[in-house]
Write a protein that holds these residues in place. Structure first.
Motif: not given
Length: 477
Positions: A407-427
């Motif tokens: 859960f905590f890792s997924v939370l970090a991943l979603f924080s990245e997605e909604r802020t800086f989004h440096k990994y734009p590829k869905h894969v």
């Protein structure tokens, strides 16, 4: 016999309460830090969404910076990295590369690539260091910002102190030479020094990301990719957690104890007054920050340490377990040494938030956590052998811990997605999501094992960094 069984049952109950209590405590602290980080991230993004960094670029008030990049056996990456440092969007800066007695061809590459010649360079040695062989500057006007110091090997801290001695500007930016910087990184890092009101900003740190398998062109990161190597890929997640959900919160509290040695800016005057980098620890980055903060508190000087959540710096992560183990065991030794050097701060109200919260947190959850996990594992195995373990409760506890970790890792991943989004590829998103489920079973045990090696090395008084082999970045011509 009944007395012995009663004693074991009592000990088992106590053990369960302690383990469960520790788990709840550490998880609660993570959630509190995540909440504080989300508030700080939201505030930062709102405040900086309309900032025109071109104004700072052309401003005569922009702080003058000296970049210090220690280099030891960095032949694989040094050409691209120095290009990156010389091509940043900033006017008032110099680049000081300190060759710390490299055994490879690092110095030859620098001399050939940048037309370096030995020169007389006037500077005042305020910190004693290993012998300096010579200082080089370039014959090519395009590289006028570059200074290369060649010295006897003395370790990273000693090389950084050489840079502090040579630096001509009031602020120094210390960086690992194997890093690639974002083009606006200095603009963003310098901004807090301009914005300080009343309190002196003594240090600023930025987010570090993993550059493995990213594409580099002319010293610039042009394409972000997720590493295929699983150890490196999981480190992407680990860095997201540490920087976005950890240090961002400590920055908001102004209780940050660590600015990554990979990329951080410091007030040179305070760094020198505090004594420069310590050569008695392999955790010189953390130790300097703690000592600078301690200097300001003991002298009752108002100050602050700033933190930038933008991904400003990209570094190569270990892909081989042998190298990873050396890195993490060294990190643990550095943590132990720093906490030991500054043990009088522990729960000491004289040091305010640092003494009452930051240092105790690092002691309990960074220094002691791997040891507590190991002791818990040994006790669990003993109870299994004695047939006393409640398997139903044990498996539920494991599931609870595993679920929280994911859960905590997924939370970090979603924080990245909604802020800086440096990994734009869905894969890439799904690769990281899969890594979140694998990490607790694969990567975390490796991390704990490496930390235990760090304990052992500290007891055995192991010195030095050890060899850290680089593979180099993927280049695009």
């Amino acid at each position: 016999m009944d007395f012995l069984n009663n004693e074991l049952t009592w000990f088992l109950d106590l053990y369960i309460v302690l383990i469960l209590g520790y788990a709840i405590l550490i998880m609660s602290s993570y959630l509190i830090l995540a909440y504080l980080s989300s508030k700080a991230l939201s505030s930062y993004l709102k405040k900086n969404s309309f900032v025109d960094y071109d104004v700072l670029l052309t401003s005569e008030f922009a702080p003058k910076l000296s970049l210090i990049a220690p280099a030891y056996n960095e032949g694989f990456t040094i050409e691209e990295n120095v290009k990156s440092l010389l091509s940043l969007n900033y006017n008032n800066y110099e680049v000081i590369v300190v060759n710390d007695g490299s055994k490879d061809n690092s110095m030859e590459i620098l001399i050939k690539t940048y037309d370096l010649v030995l020169t007389e360079f006037d500077f005042h040695e305020q910190i004693e260091t290993k012998k300096l062989k010579g200082i080089y500057t370039s014959k090519n006007a395009a590289f006028k910002k570059l200074i290369v110091a060649d010295k006897e090997n003395g370790g990273k801290a000693d090389a950084l102190n050489v840079g502090l001695n040579i630096a001509q500007n009031p602020y120094v930016v210390c960086i690992d030479v194997d890093c690639i910087l974002d083009k606006d990184s200095l603009l963003k890092l310098a901004k807090p020094f301009l914005e300080s009101h009343g309190k002196r900003i003594i240090a600023t740190g930025g987010v570090v990301r993993i550059a493995n398998q990213c594409i580099i062109k002319n010293g610039r990161l042009v394409e972000v990719n997720i590493p295929d190597n699983m150890i490196a890929r999981i480190q992407v997640l680990e860095y997201l957690r540490a920087f976005l959900l950890g240090r961002m919160a400590w920055g908001r509290l102004d209780g940050l104890l660590l600015i990554s040695g990979a990329f951080g800016a410091f007030d040179k005057e305070i760094a020198l007054l505090a004594g420069g980098y310590s050569t008695k620890t392999v955790g010189e980055d953390m130790e300097l920050v703690v000592r600078m903060r301690r200097y300001m508190l003991e002298n009752k000087l108002p100050y602050s340490v700033s933190y930038i959540p933008d991904p400003l710096c990209w570094t190569e992560a270990p892909e081989d377990f042998k190298i990873f183990k050396k890195q993490r065991s060294r990190w643990m030794r550095g943590t132990i040494e720093t906490l030991s050097f500054h043990k009088r701060m522990f729960l000491n109200p004289k040091y305010k938030l640092l003494g009452m919260l930051s240092v105790p947190y690092w002691t309990l959850f960074e220094f002691l956590a791997p040891g507590i996990e190991f002791i818990g594992l040994v006790i669990t195995l003993v109870f299994i052998l004695l047939g006393l373990l409640n398997w139903h409760f044990f498996l539920l506890l494991l599931l609870f811990v595993y679920t929280f970790a994911v859960f905590f890792s997924v939370l970090a991943l979603f924080s990245e997605e909604r802020t800086f989004h440096k990994y734009p590829k869905h894969v890439d998103f799904f690769k990281l999501l899969l890594a979140a489920f694998i990490e607790p079973l694969y990567f975390h045990p490796l991390t704990v094992y490496s930390a235990l090696i760090g304990y052992k090395e500290k007891v055995m008084r192991t010195k030095g960094w050890g060899e850290m082999t680089r593979k180099g970045f993927t280049k695009k011509e």
